[in-house]
Design an enzyme around this catalytic site. Structure first.
Site, PDB file in Angstrom:
ATOM      1  N   ASP A 155       0.850  -1.166   0.127  1.00 11.33           N
ATOM      2  CA  ASP A 155       0.071   0.010   0.224  1.00 11.33           C
ATOM      3  C   ASP A 155       0.678   1.153  -0.062  1.00 11.33           C
ATOM      4  O   ASP A 155       1.953   1.309   0.688  1.00 11.33           O
ATOM      5  CB  ASP A 155      -0.929  -0.029   1.334  1.00 11.33           C
ATOM      6  CG  ASP A 155      -1.878   1.141   1.187  1.00 11.33           C
ATOM      7  OD1 ASP A 155      -2.617   0.878   0.368  1.00 11.33           O
ATOM      8  OD2 ASP A 155      -1.792   1.951   2.266  1.00 11.33           O
ATOM      9  N   GLU A 157       1.212  -0.461  -4.839  1.00 10.20           N
ATOM     10  CA  GLU A 157       0.370   0.629  -5.435  1.00 10.20           C
ATOM     11  C   GLU A 157       0.892   1.887  -5.321  1.00 10.20           C
ATOM     12  O   GLU A 157       1.441   2.644  -4.464  1.00 10.20           O
ATOM     13  CB  GLU A 157      -0.872   0.570  -4.179  1.00 10.20           C
ATOM     14  CG  GLU A 157      -1.795   1.550  -4.539  1.00 10.20           C
ATOM     15  CD  GLU A 157      -2.329   2.354  -3.203  1.00 10.20           C
ATOM     16  OE1 GLU A 157      -3.705   2.402  -3.245  1.00 10.20           O
ATOM     17  OE2 GLU A 157      -1.630   2.506  -2.217  1.00 10.20           O
TER      18      GLU A 157
END
Length: 534
Positions: A228, A252
């Site tokens: 993330d 990400e």
């Protein structure tokens, strides 16, 4: 000096026995992404789940185990689950931490989802099926219920037990921020729910993060990581951390600019293909969508990323973006868009509920409970995913793996259509939609098939003959996508079986939608001639 010592430390972790597949092994995989709290309950009860309340609904790792047949039957051979670490408890201004992204303790698991043994059993159950486990992890930040000084850092987070482990407020960043200093030094969240930013310039913090990820990978036999908020940490942090993890890493990086995203492919194995996602959704969401910018973005990424688009995560929906059917319900547009990730150079990803036709918009509406669908296997999009996964596997097998190393090429680019070739596949895609009398013809002289080769459209099992130069000329049917493959490439697969009964079952979903389109068009004509006053 910091990077050097970090890499040396990671080298010690990398020496541990490897339990995971290599990045190259991930090439052939197809990933099913789920939010643990919303996928399945341990007892399979049909408990209501109101997404607007943003509260835990009761999904668990045992629930995932109970429904692995459902995932595997669609052809997916890797499962990406939401973060597993302990989160802040109780209600906040943005609800409860059911999604798993608000860490409080990276040394403990989130007990809402189950016990350590439950997570180990999920990993083992996947591996017994030949499937991979991908964990979603947060490295950049923790989560606090209030801003300091109302919030006291002392012993609240673990193992980061005081404020010295964090960048200090008051500045905030967001997904649209591009200034590196703000991106990497400021906090995410807002004053009502701040996400304290870990000081990854501190060697102590680096060491703790590396040890944590090494331990969780080894303990739960993890095969890969979705990482993330990658862009919010300095780039030279990532190689040492990835080495300590010792598994495939997919980051990400939310950006619509290839030049911004590309450098992160130098420090992790891959990234989610966000730069292609945004123009892809725009292109397929209506007949007014533009394919030119989308295709230009794809080709730019093929050139700019370290490994091209190979290994990149190709997705059409996820938990951070509105579901595609919140933009349009047109079945032809939905199917065209869903098809593209499976001829993309990278790893196709399905977000849970996509196969059931879920239509939720932005968070929290796109985080529905899947058990409310009853996991119906008869849904048309379930069948569409089965066909796409079977076709991709057949393409890999019949090409001796060359499909995974051959970059896709675009042909016959028109205002509302294009062809994409990745031998032995040729996808013919359009955005005219199903509610139109307009017809599309794909004329692809460079299709790359053998002269006069017998081909099959995997969605309808209709046959097509390549011309004397290996090209094709094909007309659209109700705006539906077509995927052509040599008949020889699908032999031995579940695609278009010779058994007439099995073939009827294989075609049912597509025929149903094509007929519904025909009925709709016929109804329009009836009312036009019945009531129009000449």
């Amino acid at each position: 000096m910091l990077l050097r010592s970090s890499l040396l430390a990671a080298g010690l972790y990398a020496a541990a026995p490897a339990l995971a597949a290599s990045a190259d092994d991930w090439r052939s995989r197809a990933i099913y992404q789920l939010i643990t709290d919303r996928f399945a309950m341990s007892n399979d009860s049909n408990t209501p789940c109101d997404t607007t309340e943003r509260r835990y609904c009761g999904g668990s790792w045992q629930g995932v185990i109970n429904h692995l047949d459902y995932i595997q039957s669609m052809g997916f051979d890797a499962v990406w689950i939401s973060p597993v670490s302990a989160n802040i408890e109780g209600n906040t201004t943005a609800g409860e931490a059911f999604h798993g992204y608000w860490y409080q303790d990276i040394t403990a698991l989130n007990t809402h989802f189950g016990s350590p043994d439950d997570l180990k059993q999920l990993s083992q159950a996947l591996h017994k099926r030949g499937m991979y486990l991908m964990l979603d992890v947060v490295v950049n930040h923790m989560a606090a219920p209030k801003m300091p000084p109302e919030f006291n850092f002392q012993d609240f987070f673990h193992p980061f037990t005081d404020e010295s482990y964090f960048h200090q407020p008051p500045c905030f960043a967001n997904d649209s921020t591009t200034d590196p200093n703000v991106l990497e030094q400021c906090w995410l969240g807002d004053p009502n729910l701040p996400l304290p930013d870990l000081n990854t310039e501190s060697q102590t913090v680096v060491d703790l993060l590396q040890k944590s990820i090494h331990d969780i990978v080894q303990t739960y036999q993890v095969d890969g990581l979705r990482v993330d908020t990658v862009k919010h940490i300095r780039k030279d942090f990532w190689p040492g951390w990835a080495s300590a993890a010792g598994v495939f890493t997919m980051g990400e990086v939310i950006a619509n600019d290839t030049s911004f995203a590309a450098p992160y492919t130098e420090v992790l194995d891959a990234i989610l293909d966000y730069p292609s996602y945004f123009p892809m959704v725009s292109a397929f969401s209506s007949p007014q969508g533009q394919f030119g910018p989308f295709i230009s973005q794809i080709t730019a990424s093929q050139k700019a990323y370290k490994n091209g688009l190979f290994l990149a995560g190709s997705f059409f929906e996820n938990h951070d973006q509105p579901r595609f059917q919140s933009y349009t319900k047109d079945v032809a547009l939905v199917r065209n868009g869903m098809t593209f990730p499976f001829i993309h150079d990278g790893i196709p990803i399905c977000y849970y509920g996509q196969e059931q036709g879920y239509q939720g918009g932005s968070d929290p509406f796109n985080r529905e409970a899947l058990w409310l669908s009853a996991y119906q296997q008869e849904k048309p999009l379930v069948g569409h995913f089965k066909t796409l996964n079977a076709a991709r596997k057949a393409a890999i097998k019949s090409s001796n793996g060359q499909f995974l190393h051959t970059p896709m090429k675009f042909y016959a680019i028109e205002q509302n259509s294009f062809a994409v070739s990745k031998p032995p596949m040729l996808a013919l895609l359009t955005n005219i939609g199903s509610e139109t009398s307009k017809s599309i013809v794909w004329n692809v002289p460079q299709a790359g098939f053998q002269p006069n080769e017998e081909l099959i459209n995997i969605f309808t099992c209709g046959q097509v003959m390549a011309d004397g130069q290996g090209g094709v000329n094909v007309r659209s049917e109700y705006g539906m996508p077509q995927m052509l493959m040599p008949i020889s490439a699908v032999q031995g697969s579940n695609l278009c079986p010779a058994d007439p009964k099995r073939r009827v079952a294989n075609m049912a979903g597509n025929r149903e939608k094509m007929l519904s389109g025909a009925v709709l068009f016929g109804s329009v004509l009836f009312f036009f001639f019945r009531f129009w006053q000449f």
